[in-house]
Design an enzyme around this catalytic site. Structure first.
Site, PDB file in Angstrom:
ATOM      1  N   ASN A 157       3.596  59.876  20.102  1.00 31.24           N
ATOM      2  CA  ASN A 157       4.488  59.298  19.098  1.00 31.24           C
ATOM      3  C   ASN A 157       5.905  59.834  19.283  1.00 31.24           C
ATOM      4  O   ASN A 157       6.512  60.419  18.363  1.00 31.24           O
ATOM      5  CB  ASN A 157       3.969  59.592  17.690  1.00 31.24           C
ATOM      6  CG  ASN A 157       4.405  58.533  16.693  1.00 31.24           C
ATOM      7  OD1 ASN A 157       5.223  57.671  16.999  1.00 31.24           O
ATOM      8  ND2 ASN A 157       3.883  58.604  15.478  1.00 31.24           N
ATOM      9  N   HIS A 206       3.697  60.022   6.701  1.00 32.34           N
ATOM     10  CA  HIS A 206       2.445  59.341   7.021  1.00 32.34           C
ATOM     11  C   HIS A 206       1.730  58.844   5.767  1.00 32.34           C
ATOM     12  O   HIS A 206       1.044  57.821   5.813  1.00 32.34           O
ATOM     13  CB  HIS A 206       1.515  60.269   7.805  1.00 32.34           C
ATOM     14  CG  HIS A 206       1.823  60.335   9.272  1.00 32.34           C
ATOM     15  ND1 HIS A 206       2.696  61.252   9.810  1.00 32.34           N
ATOM     16  CD2 HIS A 206       1.401  59.571  10.309  1.00 32.34           C
ATOM     17  CE1 HIS A 206       2.784  61.070  11.118  1.00 32.34           C
ATOM     18  NE2 HIS A 206       2.008  60.063  11.450  1.00 32.34           N
TER      19      HIS A 206
END
Length: 463
Positions: free
Chosen positions: A318, A349
């Protein structure tokens, strides 16, 4: 999932068409901005229906902040509003939908838009509200000197190439792409006359797109064959725990973690290919003279699978989110930048408890790994066999540490997370604490990360 794949494949075709028929030599910047924005809005509505209103509300709220807030506070207000709205949406997933993932889950695009909003706000603050000598070299390069127009702003946040799965990119890079300067700027960094060229070459992304589509296809096959056959939930199954020895459980943990990766490889690589197909993502020329199209790449699979340190693994997984965390948090945190960055990552998140178990565990393991590397690694560099042995051991430990850390990320809830950690005796937590007691890690002070000009001046003085 069907809507996601359909939109991304349609976006891929639209990206090729965009590069060929609406390239900078065929259409004005305004036309390119408008097309990218309108198609992005269409994709959002098609995929998420009325839930897409959340994307548009957040975008327009922050456009008001960007134009009305004072420059010294623009990044603070934008950050609070964007992260606050995102967090409220995350909360609704737990308390309204009870841990269920909506069939039309809009949180993914909202997370990408939050990254872009805060990135632009910080870079606008750097460009207008701070002196050049106060900035690092990277902050200077990415600083935005004027507020964008509404069309530029909407195009950056809602363009069809990144509205579904990202990745987040820097505002100046995106504007340079729309205006046709993106590739040219990177090519000027190379002396082409020395290489025998009379003029600048014209790199084509077709090869890079085909290569990434092959990775996407392989990832899809692995997802369909492996992921559902090796569920993470099995590692806390009572029968499995009763009959399986500890080392075998660790081996199976590695297998199920590997099986969970292909869906990320698929989504991120396909998103990267979409941007490349539109002509966006050129990053220059490598040491062999080959053209690179990895400016927006979100992962380096080889470096992930061969990582010999927790830091190396994180840096290649990521990638664009890691870059965002560095630019809006790590480089600006007045103290404890590592801890604050992990906390922000967890909050971004969502609010599932498993995320916080993962990222808080990640802080502990990162500090322990840093302490071991600093205090022990140099003893193993004196000979090739020692270095190979060190790399082999650190690869095994890194892969198992990652599996141990990310398991709660997949499980989400508290009960299965605690059950899992009990089943493996909290061994990584205990080992990390022992390491930090034996090799105390020196905390990173903000003053260490000095602006570029100050570091240069200090270097000159020391000489």
């Amino acid at each position: 999932q069907i809507n996601f794949v359909a939109c991304q494949l349609f976006a891929l075709l639209a990206a090729f068409w965009f590069r060929i028929y609406l390239g900078p030599s065929h259409a004005s910047s305004a036309v390119r901005h408008a097309f990218a924005t309108l198609f992005g809005i269409y994709f959002a509505v098609f995929c998420f229906g009325w839930y897409s209103i959340h994307l548009f509300v957040l975008v327009m709220m922050n456009y008001g902040i960007m134009n009305m807030a004072s420059i010294p506070n623009i990044h603070r207000y934008s950050f609070v509003v964007a992260m606050g709205y995102l967090t409220l949406c995350h909360i609704s997933r737990i308390y309204i939908f009870h841990y269920g993932i909506l069939t039309t889950d809009f949180s993914g695009p909202l997370m990408i838009i939050t990254q872009k909003i805060t990135t632009l706000a910080c870079q606008l603050h750097d460009g207008i509200g701070r002196q050049a000598e106060e900035l690092t070299a990277e902050q200077n390069r990415l600083a935005v000197k004027s507020r964008p127009s509404l069309l530029e702003y909407l195009s950056y946040l809602l363009n069809f190439m990144s509205i579904i799965a990202g990745p987040c990119s820097n505002y100046k890079d995106y504007i340079a792409f729309i205006e046709g300067r993106h590739v040219h700027m990177k090519l000027l960094e190379v002396n082409w006359k020395q290489k025998g060229y009379d003029r600048l070459p014209d790199p084509s992304p077709t090869g890079a797109v085909m290569y990434k589509l092959c990775i996407t296809l392989a990832s899809l096959i692995l997802f369909l064959t492996l992921t559902k056959n090796f569920p993470m939930a099995y590692i806390i199954d009572d029968e499995f725990l009763d009959k399986t020895p500890f080392l075998s459980r660790l081996g199976y943990l590695y297998v199920v973690t590997q099986a969970a990766k292909p869906k990320y490889y698929f989504a991120w690589t396909l998103a990267d290919a979409v941007n490349n197909a539109a002509g966006y993502g050129f990053s220059g020329v490598d040491e062999t003279g080959a053209f690179r199209w990895d400016l927006l790449s979100n992962l380096n699979i080889w470096n992930i699978e061969t990582a010999t340190s927790f830091k190396m693994y994180i840096e290649n997984w990521n990638i664009q989110t890691a870059a965002w965390l560095k630019r809006v948090c790590y480089d600006r945190a007045p103290w404890y930048p590592t801890a604050l960055t992990f906390v922000l990552s967890a909050l971004w998140h969502g609010i599932y408890p498993g995320y916080y178990f993962t990222f808080l565990t990640g802080i502990l393991i990162t500090l322990a790994a840093r302490a071991i590397r600093k205090n022990c690694r140099h003893y193993f560099l004196s000979s090739v066999p020692l270095k190979i042995a060190y790399d082999l051991v650190t690869w095994v430990v890194t892969q198992l540490a990652v599996c141990y850390t990310v398991a709660p990320f997949v499980m989400l809830a508290v009960e299965p997370t605690i059950k899992f950690y009990k089943s493996v005796y909290f061994h990584m937590h205990i080992l990390s604490v022992l390491v930090l007691l034996v090799f105390p890690a020196r905390p990173q002070a903000y003053s260490i990360r000095k602006p570029q000009h100050q570091a240069t001046q200090n270097s000159v003085k020391s000489k």
